[in-house]
Write an enzyme that holds these catalytic residues in place. Structure first.
Site, PDB file in Angstrom:
ATOM      1  N   SER A 247      11.175   6.857   3.737  1.00  0.00           N
ATOM      2  CA  SER A 247      10.060   6.606   2.381  1.00  0.00           C
ATOM      3  C   SER A 247       9.053   7.314   2.647  1.00  0.00           C
ATOM      4  CB  SER A 247      10.046   5.122   2.329  1.00  0.00           C
ATOM      5  OG  SER A 247       9.809   4.545   3.423  1.00  0.00           O
TER       6      SER A 247
ATOM      7  N   THR B 125       5.840   2.491   1.333  1.00  0.00           N
ATOM      8  CA  THR B 125       4.379   3.103   1.897  1.00  0.00           C
ATOM      9  C   THR B 125       4.017   2.927   3.110  1.00  0.00           C
ATOM     10  OG1 THR B 125       4.332   3.899  -0.393  1.00  0.00           O
ATOM     11  CG2 THR B 125       2.351   3.972   1.194  1.00  0.00           C
TER      12      THR B 125
ATOM     13  N   THR C 266       3.592   8.634   1.296  1.00  0.00           N
ATOM     14  CA  THR C 266       4.679   8.076   0.898  1.00  0.00           C
ATOM     15  C   THR C 266       5.581   9.179   0.260  1.00  0.00           C
ATOM     16  OG1 THR C 266       5.667   6.458  -0.694  1.00  0.00           O
ATOM     17  CG2 THR C 266       3.845   7.549  -1.381  1.00  0.00           C
TER      18      THR C 266
ATOM     19  N   ARG D 233       6.552  12.676 -11.067  1.00  0.00           N
ATOM     20  CA  ARG D 233       5.899  11.299 -11.035  1.00  0.00           C
ATOM     21  C   ARG D 233       5.027  11.098  -9.583  1.00  0.00           C
ATOM     22  NH1 ARG D 233       5.950   6.867  -7.273  1.00  0.00           N
ATOM     23  NH2 ARG D 233       5.879   4.917  -8.275  1.00  0.00           N
TER      24      ARG D 233
ATOM     25  N   THR E 141       1.091  -1.316  -1.230  1.00  0.00           N
ATOM     26  CA  THR E 141       2.417  -0.741  -1.110  1.00  0.00           C
ATOM     27  C   THR E 141       3.409  -1.324  -2.045  1.00  0.00           C
ATOM     28  OG1 THR E 141       4.187  -0.387   0.283  1.00  0.00           O
ATOM     29  CG2 THR E 141       3.193  -2.275   0.951  1.00  0.00           C
ATOM     30  N   GLY E 142       4.479  -0.648  -2.483  1.00  0.00           N
ATOM     31  CA  GLY E 142       5.260  -1.331  -3.355  1.00  0.00           C
ATOM     32  C   GLY E 142       5.378  -0.726  -4.918  1.00  0.00           C
TER      33      GLY E 142
HETATM   34  C1  SD4 Z   1       4.966   4.483  -4.989  1.00  0.00           C
HETATM   35  N1  SD4 Z   1       3.633   2.565  -3.816  1.00  0.00           N
HETATM   36  O1  SD4 Z   1       4.909   5.689  -4.826  1.00  0.00           O
HETATM   37  C2  SD4 Z   1       4.743   3.759  -3.508  1.00  0.00           C
HETATM   38  C3  SD4 Z   1       6.046   3.177  -2.906  1.00  0.00           C
HETATM   39  C4  SD4 Z   1       5.843   2.220  -2.082  1.00  0.00           C
HETATM   40  O2  SD4 Z   1       6.946   0.350  -1.299  1.00  0.00           O
HETATM   41  O3  SD4 Z   1       5.052   1.729  -1.508  1.00  0.00           O
HETATM   42  N2  SD4 Z   1       6.843   1.451  -2.050  1.00  0.00           N
HETATM   43  O4  SD4 Z   1       4.833   3.831  -6.000  1.00  0.00           O
END
Ligand code: SD4
Length: 303
Positions: free
Chosen positions: A49, A155, A173, A183, A206-207
């Protein structure tokens, strides 16, 4: 002399903390430390990721987002949707230090990186290619970002406090797997994926970035600290605000870490999207006693 601290998101944050801690221990700046920490995860092909080995967009292209912020100078740099470069956090630092700009995107970010001497390398691994093939066979709507039940995003956010008392943050990320080409998530956006105020503290998120950037989560958490909340309470309050504003869209989860200028740590995540056995909210840190990681606090929906 301040006691140095590094904190990073997820279990693989241990890799970041080890690399950053090695520098902080020697008296390096927090800026060098967060870059080294983020880079160590970018270059780990096992992390699907972030950076090399990251999962691609819906057309099979790996597009990376990264940012870095220096509290001492309150400067920042970022790249979004960059391809073919394994260490986007270092390109972000170059944007910060070698241009008057805050962010470069897409093909022009890549062109800048190549001009700066970064190598053009494949970001794919056998494992990431195989996952993409599985996705291709199962998807129904090829041109729209597709979310599946796997944790296909995560991330690395890295926050550091150095022995001079300066804070820095980095965030990097490959974004959401199978995302719509072009995106960009929260990670490269100052205030959303990361934020530093050297007089207060730092935060990184993150998320699901499409949600996180709607509330400027990292800025919000640092503001809560400026108002007097400790980092733990500030993180929980930031997540509560996100849940209040976007109550029905947190099924993929969001989380945030924070570090105050006096070395206190906080972390919180939405309960939704986490707390499954395969997806616990974990963060890592080191304050000179060795790297450790721990499950963070979950904030439930109040509905
Ligand atoms: C995103 N925040 O591109 C990042 C992905 C991530 O856990 O952190 N996922 O949306």
């Amino acid at each position: 002399m301040h006691r140095w601290t590094v904190v990073a998101t997820w279990k693989f944050g241990e890799t970041a903390c080890a690399a950053a801690g090695a520098l902080l221990r020697e008296g390096s700046s927090s800026l060098d430390a967060v870059e080294a920490g983020a880079k160590a995860v970018e270059l780990d092909p096992a992390v699907q990721s972030v950076g090399y080995g990251g999962l691609p967009n819906a057309e099979g292209v790996v597009e990376l987002d990264a940012a870095i912020m220096c509290g001492r100078t309150h400067s920042s740099g970022a790249v979004a949707g960059i391809t073919g470069i394994r260490t986007p956090v270092s390109v972000a630092r170059r944007v910060m230090e070698a241009t008057p700009h805050g962010m470069l995107v897409g093909q022009n970010a890549r062109r800048f990186a190549l001009q700066q001497g970064f190598r053009d390398e494949t970001l794919e691994t056998e494992a990431s290619r195989a996952k993409f093939q599985t996705y291709i066979r199962s998807r129904r709507t090829p041109e729209v970002a597709h979310f599946d039940t796997e944790p296909t995003h995560d991330t690395v956010g890295v926050l550091a406090l150095d022995s001079r008392g300066d804070l820095s943050a980095a965030c990097t990320t490959s974004g959401l797997a199978w995302k719509t080409p072009g995106r960009v998530g929260d990670s490269p956006i100052v205030g959303s994926g990361l934020y530093v105020d050297n007089e207060v503290g730092a935060a990184a998120a993150t998320g699901n970035g499409d949600e996180i950037l709607k509330v400027c989560l990292s800025f919000l958490v640092v503001r809560f600290m400026a108002e007097g909340l400790n980092p733990q309470a500030a993180c929980a309050e930031g997540i509560r605000y996100l849940l209040r504003k976007r109550p029905d869209t947190q099924w993929h989860g969001a989380a945030v870490i924070a570090l105050s200028r006096d070395g206190r740590i906080g972390s919180a995540a939405t309960q939704d999207g986490f707390r499954r056995p395969d997806r616990l909210w974990i963060y890592a840190w080191d304050q000179g006693d060795g790297v450790c990681s721990h499950e963070g606090e979950y904030v439930p929906h109040s509905r």
